[in-house]
Design a protein around this motif. Structure first.
Motif, PDB file in Angstrom:
ATOM      1  N   ASP A 154       0.823  -1.213   0.000  1.00 44.45           N
ATOM      2  CA  ASP A 154       0.000   0.000   0.000  1.00 44.45           C
ATOM      3  C   ASP A 154       0.861   1.269   0.000  1.00 44.45           C
ATOM      4  O   ASP A 154       0.340   2.374  -0.034  1.00 44.45           O
ATOM      5  CB  ASP A 154      -0.925   0.012   1.237  1.00 44.45           C
ATOM      6  CG  ASP A 154      -2.100  -0.946   1.072  1.00 44.45           C
ATOM      7  OD1 ASP A 154      -2.390  -1.326  -0.074  1.00 44.45           O
ATOM      8  OD2 ASP A 154      -2.703  -1.311   2.099  1.00 44.45           O
ATOM      9  N   ASP A 155       2.194   1.109   0.064  1.00 36.67           N
ATOM     10  CA  ASP A 155       3.075   2.282   0.126  1.00 36.67           C
ATOM     11  C   ASP A 155       3.125   3.011  -1.208  1.00 36.67           C
ATOM     12  O   ASP A 155       3.109   2.389  -2.257  1.00 36.67           O
ATOM     13  CB  ASP A 155       4.515   1.851   0.453  1.00 36.67           C
ATOM     14  CG  ASP A 155       4.594   1.070   1.735  1.00 36.67           C
ATOM     15  OD1 ASP A 155       4.823   1.697   2.764  1.00 36.67           O
ATOM     16  OD2 ASP A 155       4.387  -0.162   1.699  1.00 36.67           O
ATOM     17  N   LYS A 172       1.115   6.028   2.738  1.00 37.92           N
ATOM     18  CA  LYS A 172       0.470   4.714   2.639  1.00 37.92           C
ATOM     19  C   LYS A 172      -0.989   4.953   2.301  1.00 37.92           C
ATOM     20  O   LYS A 172      -1.611   5.845   2.877  1.00 37.92           O
ATOM     21  CB  LYS A 172       0.558   4.024   4.014  1.00 37.92           C
ATOM     22  CG  LYS A 172       1.046   2.602   3.936  1.00 37.92           C
ATOM     23  CD  LYS A 172       1.055   1.965   5.313  1.00 37.92           C
ATOM     24  CE  LYS A 172       1.339   0.507   5.184  1.00 37.92           C
ATOM     25  NZ  LYS A 172       2.720   0.155   5.305  1.00 37.92           N
TER      26      LYS A 172
END
Ligand code: TMP
Ligand code: ASP
Length: 242
Positions: free
Chosen positions: A31-32, A43
């Motif tokens: 998710d970064d 994020k």
């Protein structure tokens, strides 16, 4: 990820794990988000899943058009199985419309439609800040033969034709995108990495006037907000069309 799999590589947006079959790898989408060589970091919950699903659909379209890619199958929403490749340390950017670094480094106005696609090649090297290369510099560094470089450029142009028309069908303008390639165990060149709104600029064509509405990572790069909403909209349009 189950710890029977060894982490082989961790990049800014993905983790690559070993697979029981040594010709394959497991790719987990994170998710970064980073921008400007990780000067900016955040994020976004759900980004990994959206990029994985979008990439899988795009790889399937390319495979059905005879483009060799590393994609094998989705394992779940944020994990895909791919062929193991030795990544060529080049970032191949193709531009249809002028934007981003092209407009920062030249006098070309943002939004200018280019008469023909422009290919810019960068060295994949964070320490050097991914510098732009010339064919001669690539040759000097012995990164890849000129025959293989021509093959990669030819594949990139073909991919552009396929993707430009696909995205136009779902009311998106493919402004530019970045590709990475690698060699499989038979030394065959395959398209690797991902194809998602993280590495493509996609503008909404459902706009009445000429305002630019970015449905890609520029929402984060340029602090526009609504990144997950934009990626979800791309995923929705792709699934509605297929
Ligand atoms: P640029 O305008 O910043 O050179 O970016 C061109 C395209 O390449 C754009 O779609 C974003 C993508 N890109 C990446 O995927 N990774 C990168 O590290 C950079 C700089 C650009
Ligand atoms: N991927 C690059 C970074 O990590 C830059 C970008 O996509 O704009 O910073």
């Amino acid at each position: 990820m189950n710890n029977k799999y060894e982490l082989i590589y961790e990049g800014k947006a993905k983790k690559v794990f070993s697979h029981e079959d040594s010709d394959k790898v497991i790719i987990e989408f994170k998710d970064d988000a980073t921008a400007f060589n990780a000067l900016k970091k955040a994020k976004f919950e759900g980004k990994g899943k959206l990029n994985c699903l979008i990439s899988a659909r795009i790889f399937e379209i390319l495979i059905s058009n005879n483009i060799p890619t590393h994609f094998i199958e989705l394992k779940n929403e944020n994990i895909m199985i791919a062929k193991k490749i030795k990544v060529i340390p080049l970032e191949i950017v193709l531009r249809n419309t002028a934007y981003g670094s092209l407009c920062k480094q030249t006098t070309i106005k943002p939004g200018t439609i280019l008469a023909k696609p422009l290919i810019d090649i960068y060295l994949k090297n964070d320490e050097l800040n991914d510098p732009i290369l010339t064919k001669e510099r690539i040759e000097l560094m012995n990164i890849i033969s000129s025959k293989d470089l021509d093959l990669i450029i030819d594949l990139t142009l073909k991919i552009n034709i396929i993707l430009k028309s696909f995205f136009k069908n779902i009311q998106l303008q493919l402004v530019d995108f970045k590709l990475e390639f690698g060699y499989d165990f038979k030394n065959k060149i395959l398209l690797g990495d991902e194809i998602s709104p993280d590495n493509c600029r996609l503008w909404d064509l459902n706009q009445k006037n000429d305002t630019i509405v970015s449905l890609d990572k520029d929402r984060f790069r340029n602090d526009l907000g609504g990144l997950i909403e934009a990626y979800s909209e791309i995923n929705r349009r792709i699934n509605e069309f297929i």
